[in-house]
Motif scaffolding. Structure first.
Motif, PDB file in Angstrom:
ATOM      1  N   ARG B 188       0.796  -1.212   0.000  1.00  0.00           N
ATOM      2  CA  ARG B 188       0.000   0.000   0.000  1.00  0.00           C
ATOM      3  C   ARG B 188       0.837   1.274   0.000  1.00  0.00           C
ATOM      4  NH1 ARG B 188      -5.794  -0.002   1.563  1.00  0.00           N
ATOM      5  NH2 ARG B 188      -5.671   0.438  -0.655  1.00  0.00           N
ATOM      6  N   THR B 244      -6.723 -16.203   4.910  1.00  0.00           N
ATOM      7  CA  THR B 244      -7.659 -15.076   5.030  1.00  0.00           C
ATOM      8  C   THR B 244      -8.856 -15.167   4.078  1.00  0.00           C
ATOM      9  OG1 THR B 244      -6.298 -13.771   3.542  1.00  0.00           O
ATOM     10  CG2 THR B 244      -5.910 -13.474   5.904  1.00  0.00           C
ATOM     11  N   ASP B 321      -5.202 -13.795  -1.380  1.00  0.00           N
ATOM     12  CA  ASP B 321      -5.599 -13.507  -0.003  1.00  0.00           C
ATOM     13  C   ASP B 321      -7.023 -12.993  -0.052  1.00  0.00           C
ATOM     14  OD1 ASP B 321      -3.140 -13.597   1.637  1.00  0.00           O
ATOM     15  OD2 ASP B 321      -2.465 -12.061   0.232  1.00  0.00           O
ATOM     16  N   TYR B 322      -7.542 -12.680   1.108  1.00  0.00           N
ATOM     17  CA  TYR B 322      -8.884 -12.103   1.118  1.00  0.00           C
ATOM     18  C   TYR B 322      -8.918 -10.771   0.368  1.00  0.00           C
ATOM     19  CZ  TYR B 322     -12.946  -9.485   2.458  1.00  0.00           C
ATOM     20  OH  TYR B 322     -14.074  -8.718   2.390  1.00  0.00           O
ATOM     21  N   GLU B 323      -7.931  -9.924   0.584  1.00  0.00           N
ATOM     22  CA  GLU B 323      -8.003  -8.570   0.041  1.00  0.00           C
ATOM     23  C   GLU B 323      -8.155  -8.508  -1.477  1.00  0.00           C
ATOM     24  OE1 GLU B 323      -8.693  -5.978   1.701  1.00  0.00           O
ATOM     25  OE2 GLU B 323      -8.413  -6.769   3.712  1.00  0.00           O
ATOM     26  N   SER B 327     -11.073  -6.868  -3.683  1.00  0.00           N
ATOM     27  CA  SER B 327     -10.889  -5.701  -4.556  1.00  0.00           C
ATOM     28  C   SER B 327     -10.980  -6.063  -6.035  1.00  0.00           C
ATOM     29  CB  SER B 327      -9.551  -5.027  -4.253  1.00  0.00           C
ATOM     30  OG  SER B 327      -8.478  -5.894  -4.541  1.00  0.00           O
ATOM     31  N   MET B 355      -5.329  -3.787  -3.932  1.00  0.00           N
ATOM     32  CA  MET B 355      -6.509  -3.191  -3.314  1.00  0.00           C
ATOM     33  C   MET B 355      -6.880  -1.885  -3.999  1.00  0.00           C
ATOM     34  SD  MET B 355      -5.588  -4.239   0.479  1.00  0.00           S
ATOM     35  CE  MET B 355      -6.615  -3.258   1.517  1.00  0.00           C
ATOM     36  N   SER B 435     -10.436  -0.838   2.159  1.00  0.00           N
ATOM     37  CA  SER B 435     -10.206  -2.282   2.171  1.00  0.00           C
ATOM     38  C   SER B 435     -11.525  -3.006   2.371  1.00  0.00           C
ATOM     39  CB  SER B 435      -9.150  -2.660   3.209  1.00  0.00           C
ATOM     40  OG  SER B 435      -9.379  -1.987   4.408  1.00  0.00           O
ATOM     41  N   GLY B 436     -11.458  -4.297   2.485  1.00  0.00           N
ATOM     42  CA  GLY B 436     -12.653  -5.112   2.270  1.00  0.00           C
ATOM     43  C   GLY B 436     -13.600  -5.322   3.429  1.00  0.00           C
ATOM     44  N   TYR B 437     -13.785  -4.333   4.268  1.00  0.00           N
ATOM     45  CA  TYR B 437     -14.674  -4.529   5.414  1.00  0.00           C
ATOM     46  C   TYR B 437     -15.645  -3.366   5.561  1.00  0.00           C
ATOM     47  CZ  TYR B 437     -10.896  -7.744   6.527  1.00  0.00           C
ATOM     48  OH  TYR B 437      -9.954  -8.727   6.465  1.00  0.00           O
ATOM     49  N   SER B 454      -4.058   0.907   6.767  1.00  0.00           N
ATOM     50  CA  SER B 454      -4.315  -0.381   6.178  1.00  0.00           C
ATOM     51  C   SER B 454      -5.214  -1.162   7.127  1.00  0.00           C
ATOM     52  CB  SER B 454      -3.017  -1.122   5.912  1.00  0.00           C
ATOM     53  OG  SER B 454      -3.324  -2.342   5.306  1.00  0.00           O
ATOM     54  N   HIS B 455      -5.992  -2.059   6.586  1.00  0.00           N
ATOM     55  CA  HIS B 455      -7.002  -2.708   7.408  1.00  0.00           C
ATOM     56  C   HIS B 455      -6.431  -3.444   8.604  1.00  0.00           C
ATOM     57  CE1 HIS B 455      -5.343  -5.746   4.914  1.00  0.00           C
ATOM     58  NE2 HIS B 455      -5.920  -6.684   5.616  1.00  0.00           N
TER      59      HIS B 455
END
Ligand code: SF4
Ligand code: SF4
Ligand code: SF4
Lengths: 132, 586
Positions: B188, B244, B321-323, B327, B355, B435-437, B454-455
């Motif tokens: 990031r 994740t 990963d989850y991110e 994204s 992301m 980010s993803g939340y 960052s998350h």
């Protein structure tokens, strides 16, 4: 006799836990005292290569040692008599699998003694002590 | 400190004049441990106020901590710089082999200054630094090839890190990343662009020294204790099993999974792109950062056919990963796991932050959908949800900087929306894409107030779930909790232990015991105090560079889309920010 063997290199995640364990035998952190090495073959997308002494029956490394500091063990492999070693690196140049590691701080080779300490720290069952 | 420990040695590299020097900074390491704590001070020292982040004056700082190479999971390197993406504090963490290599090469930190007149890469081998002409490596269209060349030419296989940029960094795209060991990133805030501005293609560091401890017996015993926890405990399971990506289904079920530029918070195709499904169909293998038994890095095996030739395929390992699943997946409405992997692979090739890239494409898609832009701006591409091909083309055009629109996309959603409109749905916090939340007010406050953006650096997402979903909690209380947790995380990132292992390392008494083995004395109380101090030192830099609480804003979309805690109220966020200003600025 027991010998350290690589059971399945494809399971290796390159976590280096074995390397740190081996170095920790002398009670300290870092890697200078480690005689097991994990390398990628062509980057992390490839399989890992685990380099460690194979405990040769008639060890080439011992044969070239000019001071007889490497003493062949009856069970294969060698034992280093540190006080005799003059740090010439001939053993390192001789081992075709690069299993003679170099402790720069001591200027002495480090070669696996088949103790098995690293095995206890491989989370993925890549290495094992097997009876020959 | 244990006699002779090299942690306080700082390597300064001047890429303009191709010189280097080593200075002992015991003053900084004694006071701030390492990592984030020390890097913040070096940044305050080295970065002149108000500079252009892409000017030669912007320093790049890498820092590690004393536990690296001694205990497992102390595996991160902290990078600090002034961010070209936000103009604010730039902080980014990466693992791979970076931390171990820096520490075992005999350094606690590396400071890179100046800018070269021609492309270079730098090779650090113990006490020696070599500057290599990288002209031939510049302009290659994938970040992988130069890495391969450096790998083959340089010594230290198995004991080194190769940090490098790709086309995005060379072009100074403001969210270009730096890649470490192919699958890890200083993701990031645009470190890659800062490398690019210095014409620095990469840096290779290798080393394998030993690190002395005060009590070997105790050392082995504590090591075993932490190792066993890392390998066997339930707290780490999430990270090694599905990794994740387990969050895709978790957030989808909760209704907090940002989808189609946060017009939705759950996705009809969530199952298809879930961690469960990808693991079953594509997971090819797992790898680890150096000195981490967990092995959380999941690599998918992506097999693609060549359209122009029958029975002709290529197979690539793609890290996921989850991110990026959020994204480059849900945010773009991608319905098929393979397509997400294709997009991740593109972003990897260019070496840009996955992301930011995904959120930017999502914004552009909505702009196009709402007819606020047309094919004139997009140079013929018709972005639409789930249109992978269009997204692949657009990424290429961002890298090519094809026209003014793509130049704007190369600088983030906030910048682009200032020119083209669509601010209401330009999803960023302090200019850094979300980010993803979308779990509730705490997650968004966490991003806004985090000293790192960052998350992973805030507790917001879990506060939403553990507290706000259960009962009413005042904004002041949430801010207090966020700020308290920030303090703890400053310590973790000064030790540079992986945040995934925070359940193991958050015990300040344990940390104090581990540091004592290195001859470093901090009580649990000292550590708590220091965490708060480091947090406020970071704000010193931020405020100096123009950060203001009054300027913090959330896009309208954040308020319009229901979160698991209900609709987020403007009033709640405002009250929280007023309170945060009071306690942080004091
Ligand atoms: S170090 Fe090499 S040559 Fe010597 S015994 Fe081991 S494998 Fe054989
Ligand atoms: S068996 Fe013992 S000496 Fe050999 S690599 Fe493992 S820890 Fe090192
Ligand atoms: S401990 Fe096991 S998985 Fe880790 S690097 Fe060594 S052999 Fe590979």
């Amino acid at each position: 006799m027991k010998k350290l063997s690589v059971i399945d290199n494809k399971r290796c995640t390159a976590c280096q836990s074995c390397m740190f364990a081996c170095s920790r035998r002398d009670g300290h952190g870092g890697l200078s005292n480690s005689c097991i090495g994990v390398k990628t073959a062509g980057g992390f997308e490839g399989d890992m290569t685990i380099v460690v002494c194979r405990a040769c029956a008639d060890p080439p490394c011992a044969k070239v040692c000019p001071t007889n500091a490497l003493i062949p063990k009856s069970t294969g492999g060698v034992r280093l008599e540190k006080t005799k070693c003059i740090g010439c690196k001939l053993c390192q140049q001789t081992c075709v699998i690069d299993a003679v590691f170099w402790n720069k701080e001591e200027n002495k080779p480090v070669i696996c003694i088949q103790c098995g300490y690293c095995v206890g720290f491989c989370p993925h069952n890549v290495i094992k002590l097997v009876t020959k | 400190m244990v006699y002779q420990d090299t942690i306080s040695r700082v390597l300064y590299i001047d890429v303009k004049d191709k010189k280097f020097w080593i200075t002992d900074r015991k003053d900084l390491f004694d006071k701030y441990i390492g990592g984030t704590g020390v890097a913040t001070q070096l940044l305050l020292e080295e970065c002149p106020m108000g500079i252009d982040p892409l000017s030669p004056d912007n320093p790049i700082i890498f820092a590690v901590g004393p536990l690296v190479g001694v205990f497992p999971l102390a595996s991160k390197t902290v990078a600090m710089f002034k961010s070209p993406h936000t103009g604010d504090l730039g902080e980014s963490h990466a693992g791979g082999r970076s931390a171990i290599a820096i520490r075992l090469a005999g350094y606690g930190a590396i400071v890179i200054k100046g800018a070269s007149d021609f492309p270079v890469y730098v090779s650090v081998q113990g006490n020696q630094v070599f500057f290599k002409d990288a002209t031939t490596l510049w302009g290659m269209n994938s970040s992988l090839t130069p890495a391969r060349i450096m790998r083959e030419r340089e010594k230290g296989a198995g004991y080194r890190t190769i940090l490098r940029i790709g086309p995005a960094g060379e072009k100074m795209i403001s969210y270009a990343c730096v890649v470490s060991e192919t699958y890890r990133h200083f993701g990031r805030l645009g470190l890659g662009a800062v490398f690019g501005s210095k014409k620095l293609k990469g840096i290779i560091i290798s080393g394998k020294q030993s690190l002395k401890v005060t009590d070997s017996k105790k050392y082995k015993q504590l090591y075993k204790q932490i190792y066993d926890q890392a390998v066997n405990s339930e707290v780490m399971r999430k990270y090694h099993d599905l990794g994740t990506p387990i969050n895709v289904m978790a957030l989808n079920n909760l209704g907090g999974l940002p989808t189609k530029n946060l017009q939705q918070t759950s996705f009809e195709q969530a199952k298809e792109i879930s961690g469960e499904n990808i693991a079953e169909k594509y997971l090819g293998k797992r790898i680890a950062c150096a000195h981490c038994p967990t092995a959380c890095v999941h690599l998918a095996n992506l097999r693609e056919s060549y359209k122009d030739s029958p029975y002709f395929y290529k197979t690539t390992y793609v890290g996921y990963d989850y991110e990026p699943l959020f994204s480059l997946g849900t945010m773009l409405g991608i319905e098929n796991a393979k397509d997400i992997l294709i997009l991740i692979e593109e972003v990897e090739k260019y070496a840009m932050d996955a992301m930011s890239a995904g959120v930017i494409l999502a914004w552009a898609t909505e702009m196009f959908e709402k007819k606020l832009i047309s094919t004139v701006e997009t140079a013929g591409v018709e972005p639409a949800w789930n249109n992978t091909k269009a997204y692949v083309d657009m990424l290429a055009k961002i890298i090519k900087q094809e026209n003014d629109f793509y130049k704007a996309l190369g600088r983030g959603v906030v910048y682009a929306s200032e020119i083209y409109g669509g601010k209401e749905f330009a999803l960023a916090h302090g200019k850094n894409e979300m980010s993803g939340y979308h779990t509730g007010p705490a997650s968004h406050l966490g991003y806004l107030l985090s000293a790192r953006h960052s998350h992973l650096c805030n507790a917001g997402y879990s506060l939403d779930q553990s507290l706000l979903m259960e009962k009413e909690v005042s904004p002041e209380e949430i801010v207090d909790k966020l700020v308290e947790e920030e303090g703890v995380r400053q310590i973790l990132s000064s030790l540079v232990v992986c945040f995934f292992s925070r359940a193991i390392y958050k015990d300040m008494n344990l940390i104090s015991e581990l540091l004592a083995l290195m001859g470093i004395k901090y009580s649990a109380e000292d550590l708590k105090r220091l965490g708060r101090e480091i947090h406020s030192e970071k704000f010193k830099f931020k405020l100096r560079e123009g950060f203001s609480f009054e300027n913090l804003k959330l896009a309208d979309r954040v308020y319009e889309t229901k979160a698991p805690t209900g609709y987020i109220s403007r009033d709640y966020i405002e009250r929280a920010l007023i309170y945060a200003k009071k306690i942080i600025e004091k």
